[in-house]
Design a protein around this motif. Structure first.
Motif, short mmCIF file in Angstrom:
data_model
loop_
_atom_site.label_atom_id
_atom_site.label_comp_id
_atom_site.label_asym_id
_atom_site.label_seq_id
_atom_site.Cartn_x
_atom_site.Cartn_y
_atom_site.Cartn_z
N SER A 57 -1.23 41.12 -29.24
CA SER A 57 -2.45 41.41 -28.48
C SER A 57 -3.66 41.16 -29.36
CB SER A 57 -2.45 42.85 -27.97
OG SER A 57 -2.51 43.76 -29.05
N LYS A 58 -4.83 41.16 -28.75
CA LYS A 58 -6.08 40.91 -29.47
C LYS A 58 -7.06 42.05 -29.19
CE LYS A 58 -5.65 35.88 -28.90
NZ LYS A 58 -4.46 35.90 -28.02
N VAL A 59 -7.98 42.26 -30.11
CA VAL A 59 -9.03 43.25 -29.87
C VAL A 59 -10.12 42.59 -29.02
CG1 VAL A 59 -10.20 42.74 -32.06
CG2 VAL A 59 -10.62 44.92 -30.91
N VAL A 60 -10.41 43.19 -27.87
CA VAL A 60 -11.44 42.63 -26.99
C VAL A 60 -12.70 43.48 -26.98
CG1 VAL A 60 -9.81 41.42 -25.51
CG2 VAL A 60 -10.46 43.76 -24.95
N SER A 61 -12.61 44.69 -27.50
CA SER A 61 -13.77 45.57 -27.60
C SER A 61 -13.44 46.69 -28.56
CB SER A 61 -14.12 46.11 -26.21
OG SER A 61 -15.32 46.86 -26.25
N GLY A 62 -14.42 47.55 -28.83
CA GLY A 62 -14.17 48.64 -29.75
C GLY A 62 -15.31 49.62 -29.77
N GLY A 63 -15.22 50.59 -30.65
CA GLY A 63 -16.26 51.60 -30.76
C GLY A 63 -16.00 52.50 -31.95
N PHE A 64 -16.74 53.62 -32.01
CA PHE A 64 -16.58 54.53 -33.14
C PHE A 64 -16.95 55.94 -32.76
CE2 PHE A 64 -21.02 53.14 -33.57
CZ PHE A 64 -21.68 54.34 -33.81
N ALA A 109 -10.14 50.48 -31.39
CA ALA A 109 -9.92 49.11 -30.95
C ALA A 109 -9.31 49.14 -29.56
CB ALA A 109 -8.99 48.37 -31.92
N TYR A 110 -9.86 48.33 -28.65
CA TYR A 110 -9.34 48.21 -27.30
C TYR A 110 -8.68 46.85 -27.17
CZ TYR A 110 -12.45 52.17 -26.94
OH TYR A 110 -13.06 53.38 -27.16
N CYS A 111 -7.41 46.85 -26.82
CA CYS A 111 -6.56 45.69 -27.03
C CYS A 111 -5.95 45.15 -25.72
CB CYS A 111 -5.39 46.06 -27.96
SG CYS A 111 -5.86 47.05 -29.40
N ARG A 112 -5.85 43.84 -25.64
CA ARG A 112 -5.06 43.14 -24.63
C ARG A 112 -5.02 41.67 -25.00
NH1 ARG A 112 -9.00 44.00 -19.56
NH2 ARG A 112 -10.52 42.36 -19.92
N GLY A 113 -4.27 40.88 -24.26
CA GLY A 113 -4.12 39.46 -24.58
C GLY A 113 -5.22 38.62 -23.96
N GLN A 114 -6.40 38.59 -24.57
CA GLN A 114 -7.54 37.84 -24.04
C GLN A 114 -8.26 37.15 -25.18
OE1 GLN A 114 -10.37 40.17 -21.82
NE2 GLN A 114 -11.56 38.40 -21.19
N LYS A 115 -8.45 35.85 -25.04
CA LYS A 115 -9.12 35.08 -26.08
C LYS A 115 -10.64 35.18 -25.90
CE LYS A 115 -9.55 30.45 -28.06
NZ LYS A 115 -9.12 29.03 -27.98
N LEU A 116 -11.34 35.45 -27.00
CA LEU A 116 -12.80 35.53 -26.98
C LEU A 116 -13.39 34.68 -28.09
CD1 LEU A 116 -13.25 39.41 -26.55
CD2 LEU A 116 -13.34 37.66 -24.75
N ASN A 117 -14.59 34.15 -27.84
CA ASN A 117 -15.33 33.42 -28.86
C ASN A 117 -16.49 34.28 -29.35
OD1 ASN A 117 -13.78 31.03 -28.62
ND2 ASN A 117 -14.90 30.51 -26.77
#
Length: 223
Positions: A57-64, A109-117
């Motif tokens: 999976s990939k990190v597509v967003s996040g926070g703290f 980290a918020y994760c799923r299989g999504q490609k981002l640039n």
């Protein structure tokens, strides 16, 4: 005795923005999975913590989430200078503890299989100025999530100190980050847009006025 503990949570998601510290969510698709990691920072310590998504999976967003307690008691005060993607699977958060006791820093980290640039915009932050950086996604893509990075904070010699006041999706293709430069040296502020295709994110926001008055010792909740 100490006053009740307060925490500031930042969700770097384009779906929700909060006053003071800032948030955002991601467009539709597969359900997000949350990962987190925490570190304890001593007084006058600058450190980073990285939450990491599982392989595949990939990190597509996040926070703290950064900890501080109300003065005048001994308290931590964590000043966050960055919350952003690192690599394909990590979300890093960094902070300086300017308080007088240990405090906890957590990265999500918020994760799923999504490609981002990744697209960035960096601006100088002269002492005393309020500055805004704006990262813009290429045509044909939109902001899926976003982040910010400011100059590190320390107590050695002259140092920039950026108080981040905004990190949000400004338009369907732009992500803005704003800060006030309050140190004794020019710093830099970077806005980061993570761009992709898919459903358009829906923005939600909430605000709360925060008083600068210290808590009333007669009404403050005790730990």
């Amino acid at each position: 005795m100490a006053w009740s503990r307060r925490r500031v949570a930042v969700w770097a998601l384009a779906l929700g923005t909060a006053t003071l510290v800032i948030g955002m969510g991601v467009a539709g698709g597969a359900k997000l999975k949350t990962k987190s990691a925490s570190e304890t920072l001593s007084p006058d310590e600058f450190d980073s913590v990285t939450a990491k998504c599982k392989k595949g999976s990939k990190v597509v967003s996040g926070g703290f989430e950064s900890e501080f307690d109300s003065p005048p008691v001994t308290s931590p005060f964590l000043e966050v200078n960055q919350s952003r993607r690192v690599g394909r699977r990590g979300w890093v958060t960094s902070a300086f503890n300017g308080g007088s006791s240990e405090g906890d820093l957590t990265s999500f980290a918020y994760c799923r299989g999504q490609k981002l640039n990744r697209v960035t915009d960096t601006v100088p932050a002269p002492v005393g100025d309020f500055v805004t950086a704006t990262a813009k996604c290429p045509r044909g893509t939109k902001v899926i999530s976003g982040a910010f990075e400011g100059s590190p904070i320390d107590l050695v010699g002259t140092t920039p100190v950026l108080y981040i006041s905004e990190s949000r999706r400004a338009t369907k293709r732009t992500w803005e980050a704003s800060a006030h430069s309050n140190g004794n040296e020019v710093g830099e502020l970077t806005a980061i847009a993570y761009c992709g295709t898919g459903k358009k994110p829906k923005a939600k926001s909430s605000s709360q006025r925060i008083s600068s008055d210290p808590p009333d010792p007669d009404t403050a909740e005790l730990l």
